[in-house]
Design a protein around this motif. Sequence first.
Motif, PDB file in Angstrom:
ATOM      1  N   LEU A 147      44.739  61.003  35.598  1.00  0.00           N
ATOM      2  CA  LEU A 147      44.867  59.767  34.824  1.00  0.00           C
ATOM      3  C   LEU A 147      44.062  58.642  35.467  1.00  0.00           C
ATOM      4  O   LEU A 147      43.804  58.650  36.675  1.00  0.00           O
ATOM      5  CB  LEU A 147      46.335  59.346  34.737  1.00  0.00           C
ATOM      6  N   SER A 148      43.677  57.668  34.653  1.00  0.00           N
ATOM      7  CA  SER A 148      42.974  56.495  35.182  1.00  0.00           C
ATOM      8  C   SER A 148      43.893  55.734  36.129  1.00  0.00           C
ATOM      9  O   SER A 148      45.108  55.661  35.921  1.00  0.00           O
ATOM     10  CB  SER A 148      42.522  55.588  34.031  1.00  0.00           C
ATOM     11  N   LEU A 149      43.327  55.161  37.181  1.00  0.00           N
ATOM     12  CA  LEU A 149      44.101  54.392  38.146  1.00  0.00           C
ATOM     13  C   LEU A 149      44.402  52.992  37.628  1.00  0.00           C
ATOM     14  O   LEU A 149      45.322  52.330  38.117  1.00  0.00           O
ATOM     15  CB  LEU A 149      43.363  54.309  39.482  1.00  0.00           C
ATOM     16  N   LEU A 150      43.645  52.551  36.646  1.00  0.00           N
ATOM     17  CA  LEU A 150      43.905  51.290  35.942  1.00  0.00           C
ATOM     18  C   LEU A 150      43.790  51.539  34.454  1.00  0.00           C
ATOM     19  O   LEU A 150      42.804  52.116  33.996  1.00  0.00           O
ATOM     20  CB  LEU A 150      42.904  50.201  36.358  1.00  0.00           C
ATOM     21  N   SER A 151      44.805  51.115  33.711  1.00  0.00           N
ATOM     22  CA  SER A 151      44.747  51.201  32.261  1.00  0.00           C
ATOM     23  C   SER A 151      45.242  49.887  31.676  1.00  0.00           C
ATOM     24  O   SER A 151      46.314  49.395  32.041  1.00  0.00           O
ATOM     25  CB  SER A 151      45.610  52.362  31.747  1.00  0.00           C
ATOM     26  N   VAL A 152      44.455  49.315  30.790  1.00  0.00           N
ATOM     27  CA  VAL A 152      44.791  48.058  30.119  1.00  0.00           C
ATOM     28  C   VAL A 152      45.022  48.350  28.646  1.00  0.00           C
ATOM     29  O   VAL A 152      44.175  48.967  27.992  1.00  0.00           O
ATOM     30  CB  VAL A 152      43.666  47.019  30.276  1.00  0.00           C
ATOM     31  N   ILE A 163      49.263  41.922  26.670  1.00  0.00           N
ATOM     32  CA  ILE A 163      48.337  42.640  27.542  1.00  0.00           C
ATOM     33  C   ILE A 163      49.158  43.376  28.593  1.00  0.00           C
ATOM     34  O   ILE A 163      49.755  42.754  29.478  1.00  0.00           O
ATOM     35  CB  ILE A 163      47.329  41.695  28.219  1.00  0.00           C
ATOM     36  N   GLY A 164      49.222  44.693  28.467  1.00  0.00           N
ATOM     37  CA  GLY A 164      49.981  45.507  29.413  1.00  0.00           C
ATOM     38  C   GLY A 164      49.052  46.233  30.369  1.00  0.00           C
ATOM     39  O   GLY A 164      48.147  46.948  29.943  1.00  0.00           O
ATOM     40  N   CYS A 165      49.255  46.028  31.669  1.00  0.00           N
ATOM     41  CA  CYS A 165      48.401  46.650  32.687  1.00  0.00           C
ATOM     42  C   CYS A 165      49.196  47.662  33.497  1.00  0.00           C
ATOM     43  O   CYS A 165      50.311  47.367  33.946  1.00  0.00           O
ATOM     44  CB  CYS A 165      47.826  45.594  33.622  1.00  0.00           C
ATOM     45  N   SER A 166      48.631  48.833  33.671  1.00  0.00           N
ATOM     46  CA  SER A 166      49.210  49.877  34.517  1.00  0.00           C
ATOM     47  C   SER A 166      48.245  50.134  35.668  1.00  0.00           C
ATOM     48  O   SER A 166      47.098  50.500  35.437  1.00  0.00           O
ATOM     49  CB  SER A 166      49.433  51.161  33.712  1.00  0.00           C
ATOM     50  N   VAL A 167      48.720  49.941  36.903  1.00  0.00           N
ATOM     51  CA  VAL A 167      47.887  50.107  38.097  1.00  0.00           C
ATOM     52  C   VAL A 167      48.550  51.116  39.024  1.00  0.00           C
ATOM     53  O   VAL A 167      49.753  51.013  39.306  1.00  0.00           O
ATOM     54  CB  VAL A 167      47.680  48.773  38.836  1.00  0.00           C
ATOM     55  N   ASN A 168      47.783  52.072  39.506  1.00  0.00           N
ATOM     56  CA  ASN A 168      48.304  53.079  40.422  1.00  0.00           C
ATOM     57  C   ASN A 168      48.771  52.414  41.717  1.00  0.00           C
ATOM     58  O   ASN A 168      48.012  51.694  42.364  1.00  0.00           O
ATOM     59  CB  ASN A 168      47.227  54.120  40.725  1.00  0.00           C
ATOM     60  N   HIS A 169      50.030  52.661  42.070  1.00  0.00           N
ATOM     61  CA  HIS A 169      50.650  51.982  43.218  1.00  0.00           C
ATOM     62  C   HIS A 169      50.071  52.438  44.550  1.00  0.00           C
ATOM     63  O   HIS A 169      50.286  51.798  45.587  1.00  0.00           O
ATOM     64  CB  HIS A 169      52.154  52.236  43.191  1.00  0.00           C
TER      65      HIS A 169
END
Length: 331
Positions: A147-152, A163-169
């Motif tokens: 999976l992408s490490l950043l998804s917007v 605007i929902g951001c998912s960032v790999n911890h």
Amino acid sequence: MNSPNVEIISDCIINPKFISEEAMKPMYFSPWDLVMLSTNYIQKGLLFRLPENQDFSITTFLDDLKHSLSATLTHFHPLTARLATVKHENPPSITVFLNPENSPGARFIHSSVNLTVADILKPTDVPLVVQSFFDHYQAVNNDGHELSLLSVKVTELVDGIFIGCSVNHMLGDGTSYWHFINSWSEMFQSNGQNSHLTQISRPPILTRWILAGSDPIVTLAFSHEDQYINRPDRPMLRERIFHFSSDLLAKLKAKANSECGTTKISTLQSLSALVWRCVTRARRFPVDQETGCVMAVNNRSRISPPIPENYFGNVTLFTCYLSVLDIVSFE
């Protein structure tokens, strides 16, 4: 009533505007990073109302977001890569690292839903549809191999934008997350004046911090991910949003300091204590039972010598406060 479906309009990949030599070097994680392998992505959302009495073009807005994100990723290039694992046989162990040779970019999704801002904020419980405003929902950080490490994910509402951001911890903690978001915001606002601007006021420090005198942990004593990845089947929980006005917070802080005979209790401490006590009472624990409150603490300024605030990584310590429940009214 069933929640309306979130419709995906477009899905694309965003790459850094420029690629530096540093971006082509593999990144080996610190111990604070590696403990995040089995935890979830950081997911935070920003909700905006559409501007009134002025023209708003979603197409222009999305283009500006993409261009500014590309420029920002020039500085935060690890967010465009993927994780990689190398297995060793003697002794059995693995190495998890950031692979610059597999950097397909960050994911950018445009979606829409037939809901208003009030539909999100007004209900007592957070609507389940909000979970669909984020990509990688319930993914663990080890999934960053694929999976992408950043998804917007930008979701159009009837009268707003989410605007929902998912960032790999694995890449950073909450301080690092907001460092990236604030840098992106800075780039977004500046690009309106200079489309060629690529500089930001606080460039991140990407080199992993290791305690002085220690060696980096390159290998982990595991032979398969099943030994360290845990995917708990959590029950469905009700989520709620609580709003505290500035006047109420001031009264809460004053009451806490007065009852404790001090002036050193902060607004955050008094609010945290209130929430902790309310949760404990709701669980109906005996009043003499010891309870614990765990909080994440940013260690950047607490280490000697201090770690720079611009360090992009995990420097978080979880602290637990134990106490016998003290029934105090904050009405």
